[in-house]
Design a protein around this motif. Structure first.
Motif, PDB file in Angstrom:
ATOM      1  N   LEU A   1      59.218 -51.451  45.271  1.00 41.23           N
ATOM      2  CA  LEU A   1      58.389 -51.513  44.568  1.00 41.23           C
ATOM      3  C   LEU A   1      57.273 -51.222  44.822  1.00 41.23           C
ATOM      4  O   LEU A   1      55.983 -50.634  44.255  1.00 41.23           O
ATOM      5  CB  LEU A   1      58.312 -52.829  43.302  1.00 41.23           C
ATOM      6  N   GLY A   2      56.420 -52.553  45.958  1.00 42.43           N
ATOM      7  CA  GLY A   2      54.968 -52.405  46.591  1.00 42.43           C
ATOM      8  C   GLY A   2      54.913 -50.795  47.212  1.00 42.43           C
ATOM      9  O   GLY A   2      54.037 -51.122  47.571  1.00 42.43           O
ATOM     10  N   LEU A   3      55.970 -50.266  48.322  1.00 44.02           N
ATOM     11  CA  LEU A   3      55.972 -48.943  48.289  1.00 44.02           C
ATOM     12  C   LEU A   3      55.376 -48.183  47.707  1.00 44.02           C
ATOM     13  O   LEU A   3      54.274 -47.584  47.676  1.00 44.02           O
ATOM     14  CB  LEU A   3      57.129 -48.786  48.812  1.00 44.02           C
ATOM     15  N   VAL A   4      56.307 -48.138  46.220  1.00 46.92           N
ATOM     16  CA  VAL A   4      55.676 -47.031  45.356  1.00 46.92           C
ATOM     17  C   VAL A   4      53.862 -47.366  44.734  1.00 46.92           C
ATOM     18  O   VAL A   4      53.273 -46.343  44.541  1.00 46.92           O
ATOM     19  CB  VAL A   4      57.287 -47.324  44.683  1.00 46.92           C
ATOM     20  N   ILE A   5      53.762 -48.574  44.119  1.00 48.31           N
ATOM     21  CA  ILE A   5      52.459 -49.344  44.286  1.00 48.31           C
ATOM     22  C   ILE A   5      51.569 -48.850  44.607  1.00 48.31           C
ATOM     23  O   ILE A   5      50.570 -48.281  44.532  1.00 48.31           O
ATOM     24  CB  ILE A   5      52.667 -50.760  42.944  1.00 48.31           C
ATOM     25  N   MET A   6      51.726 -49.519  45.980  1.00 48.22           N
ATOM     26  CA  MET A   6      50.530 -48.831  46.870  1.00 48.22           C
ATOM     27  C   MET A   6      50.896 -47.061  47.352  1.00 48.22           C
ATOM     28  O   MET A   6      50.015 -46.362  47.576  1.00 48.22           O
ATOM     29  CB  MET A   6      50.873 -49.164  48.718  1.00 48.22           C
ATOM     30  N   MET A   7      51.367 -46.744  46.894  1.00 49.18           N
ATOM     31  CA  MET A   7      51.339 -44.477  46.866  1.00 49.18           C
ATOM     32  C   MET A   7      50.462 -44.393  45.762  1.00 49.18           C
ATOM     33  O   MET A   7      49.640 -43.031  45.363  1.00 49.18           O
ATOM     34  CB  MET A   7      53.078 -44.597  46.754  1.00 49.18           C
ATOM     35  N   ALA A   8      50.657 -44.835  44.464  1.00 52.54           N
ATOM     36  CA  ALA A   8      49.724 -45.175  43.280  1.00 52.54           C
ATOM     37  C   ALA A   8      48.176 -45.226  44.184  1.00 52.54           C
ATOM     38  O   ALA A   8      47.644 -44.537  43.573  1.00 52.54           O
ATOM     39  CB  ALA A   8      50.549 -45.399  42.226  1.00 52.54           C
ATOM     40  N   LEU A   9      47.950 -46.619  44.523  1.00 52.18           N
ATOM     41  CA  LEU A   9      46.780 -47.132  44.783  1.00 52.18           C
ATOM     42  C   LEU A   9      46.261 -45.947  45.699  1.00 52.18           C
ATOM     43  O   LEU A   9      44.994 -46.232  46.069  1.00 52.18           O
ATOM     44  CB  LEU A   9      47.008 -48.237  44.833  1.00 52.18           C
ATOM     45  N   GLY A  10      47.200 -45.511  46.476  1.00 46.87           N
ATOM     46  CA  GLY A  10      46.742 -44.459  47.655  1.00 46.87           C
ATOM     47  C   GLY A  10      45.903 -43.398  47.168  1.00 46.87           C
ATOM     48  O   GLY A  10      45.793 -42.535  48.387  1.00 46.87           O
ATOM     49  N   THR A  11      46.085 -43.158  46.099  1.00 45.50           N
ATOM     50  CA  THR A  11      45.649 -41.895  45.478  1.00 45.50           C
ATOM     51  C   THR A  11      44.552 -41.844  45.910  1.00 45.50           C
ATOM     52  O   THR A  11      43.409 -40.180  46.008  1.00 45.50           O
ATOM     53  CB  THR A  11      45.589 -41.384  44.279  1.00 45.50           C
TER      54      THR A  11
END
Length: 461
Positions: free
Chosen positions: A24-34
């Motif tokens: 879940l942390g990886l997916v959230i970071m992927m969104a924040l990394g936009t």
């Protein structure tokens, strides 16, 4: 007996379930990394608002600054919040910032919406998943931090093509709106499961790099340590070089190497993979070796990459690919070295607050990198001076690492002596807990560069 067996089974189940927080942390970071995909929006924004390159970079620069600022503020003032509440607050601000960006009438308003509001949201949400996984994985903090941060590094690989397709189909303002709504719906759902483990949910494994709770230090103790100065100044240098080279990748590929823009965009997608991979790799290296060795290894690679680019000329595509793969790899590396070192040296108890302080170096590095590279290019009109700056910066960082990351114990005491003191204390009769706890506390501070064991436990010679 049955109760103990039940507890063992529950602990095994929780040990496996904790990997959910990494995913879940990886997916959230992927969104924040936009935020790193701003280059997709830059040219459309210039056309929409009739502004030049300097002004079109304001939203991106402001986002990076507020991202680092709110990392610090969140760790300092919202440290008692639950991880769920922290992530919810941050992700909702990210969503609001993107949605408001869709209605911005000028570049100044866009800078506030995208840069201030969305950037602040990224800073608030960023640290919570890292804090959670380090508490669930005390025996492998470096690798799980790197895995979560992998999402932030790989984000442009996924989000940039999606954003580009949306811009071509719907225009830049509608793309802001679509992404804002998606983030507002998806990210709060992903945030709901996050929580800290109970004391008996985590195993008792002790491996190299997994520190015990005795080395927990607050920010006041941390900033007084010699190692903090080394970590902070090196993080400034590492992010300065990394963000500078990320921002110049397209310019160097087109103007120096003579590549077509579409080919440079393809290369940037590949570089994003190296950026992502660098995070778990350097997290593991920091855990297994030390922050000092990981830093020196990074500087050696960056010097090699800059030297290769000094040999590059028009058509040197292979040199360009090798050098910038190394640059991007080490950008991810520094964003794993810093949090892993913060946790290992100063403990998990105050991690969110401590890493917020450390992360202010990121904002300083962003400003120094973009500002210095622009000044050099405007003055000399030659990319070679950028690579000279990179090499000199690495040499300074190398010296700072050797200066601040010295042996931490006094010259009359070493780790063997400390170990023997522990053994001796444990064998003595009577009340041993007070001096033993005092020794542990002093030794843990010594490991972070605060005093020495001899300061409070002198050994006669």
């Amino acid at each position: 007996m049955q109760m103990q067996q039940k507890m063992r089974v529950e602990k095994q189940v929780m040990s496996k379930a904790r990997w959910l927080y990494v995913i879940l942390g990886l997916v959230i970071m992927m969104a924040l990394g936009t935020v790193y995909s701003w280059s997709v929006f830059r040219l459309p924004v210039e056309v929409l608002y009739d502004v030049g390159t300097a002004q079109s970079g304001l939203p991106y620069m402001t986002a990076l600054l507020f991202y680092s600022l709110f990392m610090f503020l969140t760790g300092r003032f919202f440290k008692d919040w639950s991880p769920r509440k922290t992530i919810l607050t941050g992700t909702l601000l990210v969503s609001v910032g993107w949605i408001l960006s869709a209605f911005a009438p000028n570049i100044q308003t866009l800078t506030i919406a995208y840069g201030v509001i969305s950037g602040a949201g990224v800073g608030i949400a960023y640290g919570a998943p890292l804090t959670v996984v380090t508490r669930w994985f005390p025996e492998k903090k470096g690798i799980v931090i790197g895995l979560v941060l992998l999402g932030f590094g790989l984000s442009p690989l996924l989000t940039a093509p999606i954003a580009r397709a949306l811009v071509e189909q719907y225009g830049v303002t509608q793309t802001f709106l679509i992404l804002g709504v998606v983030f507002g719906v998806l990210l709060p759902v992903l945030a709901m499961p996050f929580k800290y483990p109970e004391a008996d949910c985590v195993g008792d494994e002790k491996v190299l790099g997994a520190e015990s709770k005795e080395n927990d230090m607050d920010s006041a103790e941390m900033v007084r340590s010699a190692n903090f100065k080394g970590l902070y100044f090196n993080f400034i240098i590492g992010t300065m070089i990394g963000l500078m080279m990320i921002g110049l990748t397209s310019n160097i590929g087109i103007e120096l190497i003579g590549m077509a823009q579409k080919d440079v965009v393809l290369f940037i997608s590949l570089f994003a993979v190296f950026n992502g991979i660098g995070r778990p790799v350097f997290g593991w290296l920091t855990d297994r070796l030390s922050a000092k060795k990981a830093m020196l290894f990074s500087y050696a690679q960056i010097i090699l990459a800059a030297s290769l680019m000094l040999l590059a000329k028009n058509g040197s595509i292979v040199l360009f690919f090798i050098a910038f793969s190394i640059f991007w790899f080490n950008v991810g590396g520094w964003l794993a070295i810093a949090p892993t070192a913060t946790n290992n040296m100063y403990g998990p108890k105050h991690y969110s607050e401590n890493y917020g302080v450390v992360f202010t170096a990121y904002g300083i590095g962003a400003v120094l990198g973009v500002g210095s590279s622009g000044l050099l290019l405007d003055t000399f009109q030659n990319f070679d001076y950028i690579f000279y700056l990179v090499i000199v910066s690495c040499l300074i960082g190398y010296l700072l690492t050797l200066l601040f990351f010295k042996a931490k114990l006094g010259n009359k005491t070493n780790l063997t002596t400390v170990s023997s003191l522990f053994d001796s204390a444990s064998r003595n009769n009577g009340d041993r807990s007070a001096p033993l706890d005092e020794l542990r506390e002093t030794n843990s501070k010594a490991e972070a560069g605060i005093g020495t064991v001899n300061d409070r436990f002198p050994i006669e010679t």
